[in-house]
Design a protein around this motif. Structure first.
Motif, PDB file in Angstrom:
ATOM      1  N   SER A 103      37.163  71.990 -43.016  1.00 50.80           N
ATOM      2  CA  SER A 103      37.384  73.273 -43.486  1.00 50.80           C
ATOM      3  C   SER A 103      37.199  73.533 -44.910  1.00 50.80           C
ATOM      4  CB  SER A 103      39.164  73.218 -43.518  1.00 50.80           C
ATOM      5  OG  SER A 103      39.591  72.272 -44.181  1.00 50.80           O
ATOM      6  N   TYR A 104      36.603  72.497 -45.814  1.00 51.13           N
ATOM      7  CA  TYR A 104      36.340  72.801 -47.101  1.00 51.13           C
ATOM      8  C   TYR A 104      34.768  72.959 -47.375  1.00 51.13           C
ATOM      9  CZ  TYR A 104      37.487  71.796 -52.030  1.00 51.13           C
ATOM     10  OH  TYR A 104      37.497  71.958 -53.340  1.00 51.13           O
ATOM     11  N   VAL A 105      34.395  73.998 -47.681  1.00 54.81           N
ATOM     12  CA  VAL A 105      32.990  74.425 -47.685  1.00 54.81           C
ATOM     13  C   VAL A 105      32.430  74.058 -48.974  1.00 54.81           C
ATOM     14  CG1 VAL A 105      33.388  76.384 -46.031  1.00 54.81           C
ATOM     15  CG2 VAL A 105      33.318  77.035 -48.568  1.00 54.81           C
ATOM     16  N   ASN A 106      31.089  74.003 -48.982  1.00 54.34           N
ATOM     17  CA  ASN A 106      30.228  73.677 -50.185  1.00 54.34           C
ATOM     18  C   ASN A 106      30.145  74.833 -51.066  1.00 54.34           C
ATOM     19  OD1 ASN A 106      28.470  72.837 -52.246  1.00 54.34           O
ATOM     20  ND2 ASN A 106      27.649  71.360 -50.654  1.00 54.34           N
ATOM     21  N   LEU A 129      26.267  74.736 -52.766  1.00 56.20           N
ATOM     22  CA  LEU A 129      25.094  75.483 -51.898  1.00 56.20           C
ATOM     23  C   LEU A 129      25.625  77.118 -51.934  1.00 56.20           C
ATOM     24  CD1 LEU A 129      24.187  73.434 -49.036  1.00 56.20           C
ATOM     25  CD2 LEU A 129      22.786  73.988 -50.869  1.00 56.20           C
ATOM     26  N   GLY A 130      27.061  77.258 -52.109  1.00 55.74           N
ATOM     27  CA  GLY A 130      27.521  78.563 -51.889  1.00 55.74           C
ATOM     28  C   GLY A 130      26.939  79.398 -52.979  1.00 55.74           C
ATOM     29  N   LEU A 131      27.024  79.094 -54.335  1.00 51.49           N
ATOM     30  CA  LEU A 131      26.240  79.937 -55.164  1.00 51.49           C
ATOM     31  C   LEU A 131      24.930  80.035 -55.195  1.00 51.49           C
ATOM     32  CD1 LEU A 131      28.356  78.496 -58.557  1.00 51.49           C
ATOM     33  CD2 LEU A 131      28.507  80.711 -57.692  1.00 51.49           C
ATOM     34  N   LEU A 179      28.927  77.829 -44.668  1.00 48.70           N
ATOM     35  CA  LEU A 179      28.397  76.906 -45.380  1.00 48.70           C
ATOM     36  C   LEU A 179      28.752  75.538 -44.904  1.00 48.70           C
ATOM     37  CD1 LEU A 179      29.485  78.430 -48.848  1.00 48.70           C
ATOM     38  CD2 LEU A 179      27.096  77.928 -48.205  1.00 48.70           C
ATOM     39  N   PRO A 180      27.774  74.227 -45.302  1.00 46.13           N
ATOM     40  CA  PRO A 180      28.223  72.992 -44.719  1.00 46.13           C
ATOM     41  C   PRO A 180      29.456  72.436 -45.609  1.00 46.13           C
ATOM     42  CG  PRO A 180      26.431  73.026 -46.514  1.00 46.13           C
ATOM     43  CD  PRO A 180      26.718  74.392 -46.035  1.00 46.13           C
ATOM     44  N   THR A 181      29.987  71.360 -45.179  1.00 48.38           N
ATOM     45  CA  THR A 181      31.188  70.801 -45.951  1.00 48.38           C
ATOM     46  C   THR A 181      30.771  70.199 -47.428  1.00 48.38           C
ATOM     47  OG1 THR A 181      31.662  69.525 -43.697  1.00 48.38           O
ATOM     48  CG2 THR A 181      32.642  68.545 -45.845  1.00 48.38           C
ATOM     49  N   THR A 241      26.516  68.730 -41.208  1.00 46.88           N
ATOM     50  CA  THR A 241      26.814  69.955 -41.467  1.00 46.88           C
ATOM     51  C   THR A 241      25.628  70.738 -42.328  1.00 46.88           C
ATOM     52  OG1 THR A 241      28.192  69.697 -43.345  1.00 46.88           O
ATOM     53  CG2 THR A 241      29.355  69.952 -41.042  1.00 46.88           C
ATOM     54  N   THR A 242      25.240  69.752 -43.231  1.00 51.94           N
ATOM     55  CA  THR A 242      24.337  70.302 -44.285  1.00 51.94           C
ATOM     56  C   THR A 242      22.790  70.757 -43.581  1.00 51.94           C
ATOM     57  OG1 THR A 242      25.248  69.404 -46.173  1.00 51.94           O
ATOM     58  CG2 THR A 242      22.875  69.925 -46.438  1.00 51.94           C
TER      59      THR A 242
END
Length: 328
Positions: A124-127, A131-133, A285-287, A312-313
């Motif tokens: 549930s916790y996304v990067n 990677l998100g930015l 987004l991955p973990t 997940t990445t």
């Protein structure tokens, strides 16, 4: 929807994807990110950079670059983006995925609570930072999409999961420690300060903004290079321990979360197409890598956290390509 949030020291924070097609646009964004990640991988492969340099870059990003970048993003973002249906869709997706994974871990896989909680965090916790930015900037065309996710995770999700981990280790949860976590996190501080400036309407003078913009320019390249180093130095998922738990994390994180976010943002809330797309992409987004860091600190679910981050990445790119092709 975005304001003039360009950084003079780094990338254009409101850069729009090209009009050469949806898939081509997302590939262009990912290729730029992948090229910088590859630089980090190559530095580790050749032995020029190692664990010490990775930690140094990560600390520089965490304590200096990212807080400055988040301050700029949030202070210049439209308030409607930060407090919007997009955030509601994200929160619902996170909650659903956390509950689903906990049920799978406890009822199907028969894992103990500490491992189930760590797996729930991985699912549930996304990067949203490393990677998100960059993805928000170069794929969605606006860094503001990452701000609400970061704010929600730093202020609520991370303290909540840490409280759950504490509860599995002790008879009484240290609520003082949990409540202090967001207040001592530089990412939270940068985000909150940016929000205060945004809501107040005050425009900082150039003498204040110039050094902040200069420092913010190191955030994205440093975080991507550090991530590339970690990919090279981290071990591959172990075959001897089985893939049931990592597969559950991957399925919940990369399939269920984007679907729930898309359903809530689209049919339920009726958001605009760009908001639906942003919600689904952010959910895909991955973990986050700090899930692995926390697993080491708590000595709980370390293998699962490591495998979840790695898998997940690797798999997030094809998932996002499908998302962009369907919703772009």
């Amino acid at each position: 929807m975005s304001k003039n949030a360009s950084s003079r020291a780094g990338a254009d924070l409101t850069r729009r994807p090209t009009d050469n097609g949806v898939v081509l646009s997302v590939l262009e964004g990912f290729s730029l990110i992948a090229a910088v990640v590859f630089v980090g991988w190559l530095l580790a492969q050749t032995g020029i950079f190692g664990r010490d340099e990775q930690r140094m870059l990560a600390r520089l990003t965490f304590w200096v670059g990212s807080p400055a970048l988040l301050f700029l993003i949030v202070s210049r973002a439209e308030v409607g983006v930060i407090f919007s249906g997009f955030l509601i869709a994200t929160v619902v997706a996170v909650a659903v995925c956390a509950v689903v994974y906990l049920l799978i871990a406890r009822r199907v896989l028969r894992r103990r609570w500490s491992d189930a909680v760590m797996g729930g965090m991985a699912a549930s916790y996304v990067n949203a930072n490393n990677l998100g930015l960059p993805i928000a900037i170069y794929v969605l065309g606006d860094a503001s999409w990452a701000a609400p996710v970061l704010l929600m995770q730093l202020l609520f999700l991370q303290p909540g999961w840490l409280a759950a981990l504490d509860a599995t280790r002790a008879a009484q949860v240290s609520w003082v420690r949990v409540l202090k976590l967001p207040l001592t996190n530089p990412l939270t501080i940068g985000t909150v300060l940016g929000l205060v400036v945004n809501l107040s309407g005050w425009v900082p003078p150039e003498v204040v903004l110039a050094p902040v913009e200069l420092v913010a320019g190191v955030a994205v390249p440093c975080m991507l290079i550090a991530f590339g180093i970690s990919l090279r130095l981290s071990p591959l998922p172990g075959r001897e321990t089985g893939l049931a738990e990592p597969a559950a994390v991957v399925g919940v994180k990369l399939v269920l979360m984007p679907v729930v976010a898309g359903v809530v943002a689209g049919p339920v809330l009726g958001l605009r197409s760009e908001e639906v797309l942003a919600a689904v992409v952010m959910a895909a987004l991955p973990t986050a890598q700090n899930v692995y860091v926390l697993s080491v600190a708590y000595n709980s679910g370390e293998r699962l956290a490591r495998d979840g981050v790695f898998l997940t990445t690797v798999l997030s790119l094809p998932v996002m390509l499908v998302v962009m092709a369907l919703l772009g």
